[in-house]
Design a protein around this motif. Sequence first.
Motif, PDB file in Angstrom:
ATOM      1  N   ILE A   1       5.794   1.563  -2.600  1.00  0.00           N
ATOM      2  CA  ILE A   1       4.947   2.174  -1.573  1.00  0.00           C
ATOM      3  C   ILE A   1       3.482   1.946  -1.925  1.00  0.00           C
ATOM      4  CG2 ILE A   1       4.304   4.320  -0.431  1.00  0.00           C
ATOM      5  CD1 ILE A   1       7.108   5.356  -1.062  1.00  0.00           C
ATOM      6  N   VAL A   2       2.783   1.260  -1.045  1.00  0.00           N
ATOM      7  CA  VAL A   2       1.348   1.017  -1.210  1.00  0.00           C
ATOM      8  C   VAL A   2       0.594   2.083  -0.431  1.00  0.00           C
ATOM      9  CG1 VAL A   2      -0.547  -0.597  -0.809  1.00  0.00           C
ATOM     10  CG2 VAL A   2       1.718  -1.462  -1.456  1.00  0.00           C
ATOM     11  N   LEU A   3      -0.268   2.812  -1.115  1.00  0.00           N
ATOM     12  CA  LEU A   3      -1.069   3.854  -0.481  1.00  0.00           C
ATOM     13  C   LEU A   3      -2.536   3.469  -0.615  1.00  0.00           C
ATOM     14  CD1 LEU A   3       1.249   5.740  -2.477  1.00  0.00           C
ATOM     15  CD2 LEU A   3       0.866   6.920  -0.325  1.00  0.00           C
ATOM     16  N   THR A   4      -3.209   3.279   0.520  1.00  0.00           N
ATOM     17  CA  THR A   4      -4.600   2.846   0.498  1.00  0.00           C
ATOM     18  C   THR A   4      -5.543   4.020   0.754  1.00  0.00           C
ATOM     19  OG1 THR A   4      -4.373   2.156   2.832  1.00  0.00           O
ATOM     20  CG2 THR A   4      -4.127   0.465   1.145  1.00  0.00           C
ATOM     21  N   ALA A   5      -6.661   4.008   0.039  1.00  0.00           N
ATOM     22  CA  ALA A   5      -7.635   5.099   0.108  1.00  0.00           C
ATOM     23  C   ALA A   5      -8.363   5.118   1.451  1.00  0.00           C
ATOM     24  CB  ALA A   5      -8.635   4.971  -1.038  1.00  0.00           C
ATOM     25  N   SER A   6      -9.072   6.206   1.689  1.00  0.00           N
ATOM     26  CA  SER A   6      -9.710   6.433   2.994  1.00  0.00           C
ATOM     27  C   SER A   6     -10.811   5.429   3.315  1.00  0.00           C
ATOM     28  CB  SER A   6     -10.284   7.855   3.055  1.00  0.00           C
ATOM     29  OG  SER A   6     -11.224   8.065   2.021  1.00  0.00           O
ATOM     30  N   ASP A   7     -11.341   4.734   2.303  1.00  0.00           N
ATOM     31  CA  ASP A   7     -12.407   3.762   2.556  1.00  0.00           C
ATOM     32  C   ASP A   7     -11.883   2.330   2.585  1.00  0.00           C
ATOM     33  OD1 ASP A   7     -11.790   3.703  -0.130  1.00  0.00           O
ATOM     34  OD2 ASP A   7     -13.869   3.622  -0.831  1.00  0.00           O
ATOM     35  N   VAL A   8     -10.576   2.156   2.688  1.00  0.00           N
ATOM     36  CA  VAL A   8      -9.975   0.827   2.753  1.00  0.00           C
ATOM     37  C   VAL A   8      -9.567   0.529   4.190  1.00  0.00           C
ATOM     38  CG1 VAL A   8      -8.089  -0.656   1.968  1.00  0.00           C
ATOM     39  CG2 VAL A   8      -9.158   0.956   0.375  1.00  0.00           C
TER      40      VAL A   8
ATOM     41  N   VAL B   1      -7.440  -1.642   6.719  1.00  0.00           N
ATOM     42  CA  VAL B   1      -6.227  -2.456   6.715  1.00  0.00           C
ATOM     43  C   VAL B   1      -5.988  -3.003   8.111  1.00  0.00           C
ATOM     44  CG1 VAL B   1      -3.732  -2.479   6.300  1.00  0.00           C
ATOM     45  CG2 VAL B   1      -5.231  -1.109   4.828  1.00  0.00           C
ATOM     46  N   GLU B   2      -5.589  -4.254   8.194  1.00  0.00           N
ATOM     47  CA  GLU B   2      -5.320  -4.909   9.468  1.00  0.00           C
ATOM     48  C   GLU B   2      -4.378  -4.062  10.335  1.00  0.00           C
ATOM     49  OE1 GLU B   2      -3.534  -9.242  10.967  1.00  0.00           O
ATOM     50  OE2 GLU B   2      -3.160  -8.537   8.921  1.00  0.00           O
ATOM     51  N   GLY B   3      -4.833  -3.709  11.525  1.00  0.00           N
ATOM     52  CA  GLY B   3      -4.027  -2.925  12.451  1.00  0.00           C
ATOM     53  C   GLY B   3      -4.107  -1.421  12.245  1.00  0.00           C
ATOM     54  N   PHE B   4      -4.716  -0.982  11.148  1.00  0.00           N
ATOM     55  CA  PHE B   4      -4.785   0.452  10.865  1.00  0.00           C
ATOM     56  C   PHE B   4      -5.628   1.141  11.924  1.00  0.00           C
ATOM     57  CE2 PHE B   4      -6.342   3.873   7.671  1.00  0.00           C
ATOM     58  CZ  PHE B   4      -5.286   4.701   8.013  1.00  0.00           C
ATOM     59  N   CYS B   5      -5.109   2.244  12.442  1.00  0.00           N
ATOM     60  CA  CYS B   5      -5.753   3.067  13.468  1.00  0.00           C
ATOM     61  C   CYS B   5      -5.663   2.460  14.874  1.00  0.00           C
ATOM     62  CB  CYS B   5      -7.225   3.326  13.155  1.00  0.00           C
ATOM     63  SG  CYS B   5      -7.473   4.289  11.647  1.00  0.00           S
TER      64      CYS B   5
ATOM     65  N   LEU C   1       0.266  -6.376  -3.112  1.00  0.00           N
ATOM     66  CA  LEU C   1       0.176  -5.092  -3.808  1.00  0.00           C
ATOM     67  C   LEU C   1       1.566  -4.506  -4.035  1.00  0.00           C
ATOM     68  CD1 LEU C   1      -2.876  -3.502  -1.943  1.00  0.00           C
ATOM     69  CD2 LEU C   1      -2.804  -4.236  -4.332  1.00  0.00           C
ATOM     70  N   ALA C   2       2.419  -4.598  -3.025  1.00  0.00           N
ATOM     71  CA  ALA C   2       3.770  -4.064  -3.155  1.00  0.00           C
ATOM     72  C   ALA C   2       4.546  -4.774  -4.256  1.00  0.00           C
ATOM     73  CB  ALA C   2       4.511  -4.185  -1.826  1.00  0.00           C
ATOM     74  N   SER C   3       4.230  -6.042  -4.492  1.00  0.00           N
ATOM     75  CA  SER C   3       4.935  -6.820  -5.512  1.00  0.00           C
ATOM     76  C   SER C   3       4.593  -6.380  -6.929  1.00  0.00           C
ATOM     77  CB  SER C   3       4.609  -8.312  -5.348  1.00  0.00           C
ATOM     78  OG  SER C   3       5.029  -8.785  -4.077  1.00  0.00           O
ATOM     79  N   ARG C   4       3.615  -5.518  -7.076  1.00  0.00           N
ATOM     80  CA  ARG C   4       3.244  -5.030  -8.400  1.00  0.00           C
ATOM     81  C   ARG C   4       4.224  -3.986  -8.933  1.00  0.00           C
ATOM     82  NH1 ARG C   4      -3.382  -4.363  -7.769  1.00  0.00           N
ATOM     83  NH2 ARG C   4      -3.784  -6.552  -7.179  1.00  0.00           N
ATOM     84  N   GLY C   5       5.053  -3.469  -8.066  1.00  0.00           N
ATOM     85  CA  GLY C   5       6.079  -2.529  -8.499  1.00  0.00           C
ATOM     86  C   GLY C   5       7.367  -3.265  -8.829  1.00  0.00           C
ATOM     87  N   GLU C   6       8.332  -2.566  -9.356  1.00  0.00           N
ATOM     88  CA  GLU C   6       9.631  -3.174  -9.630  1.00  0.00           C
ATOM     89  C   GLU C   6      10.239  -3.671  -8.324  1.00  0.00           C
ATOM     90  OE1 GLU C   6      11.943  -0.174 -11.506  1.00  0.00           O
ATOM     91  OE2 GLU C   6      10.471   0.197 -13.080  1.00  0.00           O
ATOM     92  N   GLN C   7      10.931  -4.797  -8.391  1.00  0.00           N
ATOM     93  CA  GLN C   7      11.417  -5.411  -7.162  1.00  0.00           C
ATOM     94  C   GLN C   7      12.934  -5.391  -7.036  1.00  0.00           C
ATOM     95  OE1 GLN C   7       9.523  -9.264  -6.784  1.00  0.00           O
ATOM     96  NE2 GLN C   7       7.545  -8.417  -7.364  1.00  0.00           N
ATOM     97  N   ARG C   8      13.603  -4.794  -7.977  1.00  0.00           N
ATOM     98  CA  ARG C   8      15.060  -4.676  -7.882  1.00  0.00           C
ATOM     99  C   ARG C   8      15.428  -3.197  -7.906  1.00  0.00           C
ATOM    100  NH1 ARG C   8      16.649  -9.832  -8.293  1.00  0.00           N
ATOM    101  NH2 ARG C   8      15.416 -11.237  -9.612  1.00  0.00           N
ATOM    102  N   ASN C   9      16.285  -2.810  -6.963  1.00  0.00           N
ATOM    103  CA  ASN C   9      16.697  -1.410  -6.849  1.00  0.00           C
ATOM    104  C   ASN C   9      15.483  -0.490  -6.719  1.00  0.00           C
ATOM    105  OD1 ASN C   9      19.480  -2.113  -7.232  1.00  0.00           O
ATOM    106  ND2 ASN C   9      19.078  -2.261  -9.432  1.00  0.00           N
ATOM    107  N   ALA C  10      14.574  -0.879  -5.851  1.00  0.00           N
ATOM    108  CA  ALA C  10      13.329  -0.120  -5.713  1.00  0.00           C
ATOM    109  C   ALA C  10      12.766  -0.230  -4.302  1.00  0.00           C
ATOM    110  CB  ALA C  10      12.296  -0.622  -6.716  1.00  0.00           C
TER     111      ALA C  10
ATOM    112  N   GLY D   1     -10.498  -6.124  -2.767  1.00  0.00           N
ATOM    113  CA  GLY D   1     -11.541  -5.756  -1.824  1.00  0.00           C
ATOM    114  C   GLY D   1     -11.164  -4.544  -0.995  1.00  0.00           C
ATOM    115  N   LYS D   2     -12.010  -4.225  -0.023  1.00  0.00           N
ATOM    116  CA  LYS D   2     -11.788  -3.043   0.804  1.00  0.00           C
ATOM    117  C   LYS D   2     -11.350  -3.382   2.224  1.00  0.00           C
ATOM    118  CE  LYS D   2     -14.788   0.202  -1.658  1.00  0.00           C
ATOM    119  NZ  LYS D   2     -15.843   1.235  -1.521  1.00  0.00           N
ATOM    120  N   SER D   3     -11.016  -4.639   2.450  1.00  0.00           N
ATOM    121  CA  SER D   3     -10.501  -5.062   3.744  1.00  0.00           C
ATOM    122  C   SER D   3      -9.237  -5.870   3.497  1.00  0.00           C
ATOM    123  CB  SER D   3     -11.542  -5.901   4.493  1.00  0.00           C
ATOM    124  OG  SER D   3     -11.058  -6.281   5.766  1.00  0.00           O
ATOM    125  N   LEU D   4      -8.093  -5.321   3.887  1.00  0.00           N
ATOM    126  CA  LEU D   4      -6.812  -5.922   3.548  1.00  0.00           C
ATOM    127  C   LEU D   4      -6.048  -6.370   4.790  1.00  0.00           C
ATOM    128  CD1 LEU D   4      -5.517  -3.285   0.931  1.00  0.00           C
ATOM    129  CD2 LEU D   4      -6.966  -5.291   0.516  1.00  0.00           C
TER     130      LEU D   4
END
Length: 314
Positions: free
Chosen positions: A146-153, A155-159, A134-143, A123-126
């Motif tokens: 970085i989650v980058l959200t688009a301008s129309d998303v 996020v809790e606490g954003f701004c 979302l961060a767990s979708r990347g490799e989790q060892r030695n990594a 969704g567009k409200s995270l």
Amino acid sequence: MCALPTLFLALCLLQMASATRRLAELVQNQSPPMLYHNGPLLSGKISVNLIWYGGFKPSQRTIVSDFVASLSSDSSVSQAPPSVSQWWKTVDKYYHLSSSKKQTPSLTLSLGRQVLDEGYSLGKSLNSKHLVELASRGEQRNAVNIVLTASDVVVEGFCMSRCGSHGSAVVPGKVNGRRSKFAYIWVGNSETQCPGQCAWPFHQPLYGPQSPPLVAPNGDVGIDGMVINLAGLLAGTATNPFSNGYYQGEAGASLEAASACTGIYANGAYPGYAGNLLVDEATGASYNAHGVNGRKYLVPALYDPSTSSCSTMV
């Protein structure tokens, strides 16, 4: 009759402005020490994986991925001085100070995988739990993921209280009978939601002293603003990945390598003024560091633990 009082007022205002700048410089040069809390720093060969959530143009993704590639100190990676890789060397000083007599830990960052989620699967409200997912979708060892959200998303606490954040999460399963953690970062594109807060100085500030916005070095206010925030959060992640590394103040409300120098980008900076930056003659864009592929970036000042002051590139 009125000329003298007007001149007197102008001189007073000039003196006040000068005093404000001197005070800002004094604060900048007399920052409290960055204390080490005996926890591990991010070390070894670490892949930086980018998880793109929402709509990003290929050109926007390239700006950020080129920045991550620019962090490498590999001499084969061409960067004119002052460079992003030189900026990152301030982080190395934390490793020397925290090292044992046996061995100095080191950190090598490299661009890893890029994951695209252009369909807004959550969704567009995270909230914060979504960011960890979302961060767990990347490799989790030695990594670092970085989650980058688009301008129309949204996020809790954003701004309201943050332009991005970093944290850690537990890796599923155990290694040698122990559970481990991986570090992650989230940064939002503030272009339409709060550029005055999260993309300054490339947008008119929402609060405080007002000054004309600077031209963004890559021609994208939202993405160039994301690079500033990402750069600071990477420095904080490297030196305080699990909330027990280097920081000022109390845990949970601490200042880290970059956040201890907020609003400072070059020599001469004071509230409302980013400092004496370099200017591209062709585009009029302001920057302070060169990157790979001819890129130019604006990176924040970092707290130098060897001098207890904010260190700038220019």
